[in-house]
Write a protein that holds these residues in place. Structure first.
Motif, PDB file in Angstrom:
ATOM      1  N   GLU A 162       1.997   1.934  -8.557  1.00  0.00           N
ATOM      2  CA  GLU A 162       3.090   1.849  -7.589  1.00  0.00           C
ATOM      3  C   GLU A 162       3.136   0.475  -6.936  1.00  0.00           C
ATOM      4  OE1 GLU A 162       4.815   5.353  -4.987  1.00  0.00           O
ATOM      5  OE2 GLU A 162       2.967   4.571  -4.143  1.00  0.00           O
ATOM      6  N   ALA A 163       1.974  -0.053  -6.575  1.00  0.00           N
ATOM      7  CA  ALA A 163       1.934  -1.388  -5.975  1.00  0.00           C
ATOM      8  C   ALA A 163       2.457  -2.436  -6.945  1.00  0.00           C
ATOM      9  CB  ALA A 163       0.503  -1.726  -5.553  1.00  0.00           C
TER      10      ALA A 163
ATOM     11  N   THR B 290      -2.934   7.935  -7.549  1.00  0.00           N
ATOM     12  CA  THR B 290      -3.557   6.661  -7.229  1.00  0.00           C
ATOM     13  C   THR B 290      -2.477   5.603  -7.154  1.00  0.00           C
ATOM     14  OG1 THR B 290      -4.018   6.334  -9.574  1.00  0.00           O
ATOM     15  CG2 THR B 290      -5.787   7.231  -8.223  1.00  0.00           C
ATOM     16  N   GLY B 291      -2.688   4.610  -6.301  1.00  0.00           N
ATOM     17  CA  GLY B 291      -1.571   3.760  -5.924  1.00  0.00           C
ATOM     18  C   GLY B 291      -1.356   2.489  -6.695  1.00  0.00           C
ATOM     19  N   LEU B 292      -2.282   2.087  -7.580  1.00  0.00           N
ATOM     20  CA  LEU B 292      -2.143   0.773  -8.195  1.00  0.00           C
ATOM     21  C   LEU B 292      -0.848   0.600  -8.980  1.00  0.00           C
ATOM     22  CD1 LEU B 292      -3.210  -2.015  -8.688  1.00  0.00           C
ATOM     23  CD2 LEU B 292      -4.586  -1.130 -10.579  1.00  0.00           C
TER      24      LEU B 292
ATOM     25  N   MET C 209       5.578   0.477   0.321  1.00  0.00           N
ATOM     26  CA  MET C 209       5.050   1.095  -0.891  1.00  0.00           C
ATOM     27  C   MET C 209       3.806   0.359  -1.388  1.00  0.00           C
ATOM     28  SD  MET C 209       6.998   3.662  -1.210  1.00  0.00           S
ATOM     29  CE  MET C 209       6.802   4.339  -2.847  1.00  0.00           C
ATOM     30  N   VAL C 210       3.806  -0.963  -1.255  1.00  0.00           N
ATOM     31  CA  VAL C 210       2.624  -1.732  -1.638  1.00  0.00           C
ATOM     32  C   VAL C 210       1.470  -1.434  -0.679  1.00  0.00           C
ATOM     33  CG1 VAL C 210       1.659  -4.052  -1.886  1.00  0.00           C
ATOM     34  CG2 VAL C 210       3.972  -3.568  -2.722  1.00  0.00           C
TER      35      VAL C 210
ATOM     36  N   LYS D  76       0.857   1.187   1.179  1.00  0.00           N
ATOM     37  CA  LYS D  76       0.264   2.523   1.093  1.00  0.00           C
ATOM     38  C   LYS D  76      -0.561   2.702  -0.175  1.00  0.00           C
ATOM     39  CE  LYS D  76       3.690   5.415  -1.269  1.00  0.00           C
ATOM     40  NZ  LYS D  76       4.473   6.655  -1.201  1.00  0.00           N
ATOM     41  N   SER D  77      -0.409   1.781  -1.122  1.00  0.00           N
ATOM     42  CA  SER D  77      -1.169   1.907  -2.363  1.00  0.00           C
ATOM     43  C   SER D  77      -2.667   1.802  -2.126  1.00  0.00           C
ATOM     44  CB  SER D  77      -0.727   0.834  -3.361  1.00  0.00           C
ATOM     45  OG  SER D  77      -1.102  -0.462  -2.917  1.00  0.00           O
TER      46      SER D  77
ATOM     47  N   ARG E 219      -4.233   5.038  -0.718  1.00  0.00           N
ATOM     48  CA  ARG E 219      -4.116   6.086  -1.738  1.00  0.00           C
ATOM     49  C   ARG E 219      -5.211   5.945  -2.786  1.00  0.00           C
ATOM     50  NH1 ARG E 219       1.914   6.919  -3.865  1.00  0.00           N
ATOM     51  NH2 ARG E 219       0.992   8.812  -4.713  1.00  0.00           N
ATOM     52  N   VAL E 220      -5.489   4.713  -3.185  1.00  0.00           N
ATOM     53  CA  VAL E 220      -6.574   4.492  -4.141  1.00  0.00           C
ATOM     54  C   VAL E 220      -7.921   4.818  -3.504  1.00  0.00           C
ATOM     55  CG1 VAL E 220      -7.837   2.725  -5.416  1.00  0.00           C
ATOM     56  CG2 VAL E 220      -5.359   2.802  -5.547  1.00  0.00           C
TER      57      VAL E 220
END
Length: 211
Positions: free
Chosen positions: A110-111, A106-108, A86-87, A89-90, A93-94
């Motif tokens: 989630e990370a 956007t992934g931040l 999950m970290v 893929k962040s 995604r961003v």
């Protein structure tokens, strides 16, 4: 770069005060390159868009993108596979959504969430809690950002592209009413998140410190 590194180190210690110092340092380095890429992303749109593909195909990366990839590898050993994924893929995604205001794509946030529970402290059991926490904490992270930046973006800069303004338009409310709605939603999600970890005091302590 030095200023970004200082901010990243401060963010790591504030968000994860109970993490081991070596892990705090790894997270600070990850934040440093993450924020650096975020600042430079418009200067390297093609490389940003192709980051995931280039990594999978083992193509050469520019120094800053290569350093970001290495930071993800550094973090991998500290977390269970799902959290590490999950970290990881962040970042793509961003990088692939910077042109579009996709709040939850956007992934931040989630990370940040999946960096909460190191494997050495919580084991794999934390994953099922984090999966439930993630939607609530994502709202909290984004909402707090909107609340804190409201004056600068809306009152001073009068930016037309702002989440609170969009929220007001969709809801048919004034901007102030929309802002109050964001606050209420953050408070509600905070309560939901606390209920998720109510039965695990150690994890709750980490979550409270993070928020």
């Amino acid at each position: 770069m030095r200023k970004i590194a200082k901010l990243a180190a401060d963010a790591s210690c504030r968000c994860y005060p109970f993490h081991p110092p070596d892990l705090q340092s790894k997270i600070a380095l990850f934040f440093t390159y993450f924020f650096t890429i975020d600042d430079l992303i418009r200067d390297f749109p093609t490389e940003a868009q192709n980051f995931r593909r280039d990594v999978l195909q083992q193509k050469p990366l520019s120094p800053v993108f290569e350093s970001c990839r290495e930071r993800l590898i550094d973090l991998d050993g500290y977390y269970d596979p799902y959290s590490a994924d999950m970290v990881s893929k962040s970042v793509p995604r961003v990088l692939t959504s910077f042109r579009i205001n996709f709040r939850f794509k956007t992934g931040l946030p989630e990370a940040l969430i999946y960096l909460l529970a190191p494997r050495s402290v919580f084991g794999a059991e934390s994953t099922r809690y984090l999966v439930q926490l993630a939607p609530e904490l994502a709202v909290i992270i984004n909402g707090i950002n909107d609340i804190l930046s409201f004056y600068k973006e809306v009152m001073v800069a009068q930016e037309p592209v702002n989440f609170v303004q969009h929220f007001a338009m969709v809801k048919g409310e004034s901007v102030v009413e929309a802002l109050e709605g964001v606050v209420e939603r953050v408070v509600g999600c905070l309560g939901n998140g606390r209920r998720v970890v109510a039965g695990w005091p150690l994890l709750r302590g980490y979550v409270e410190a993070f928020v």
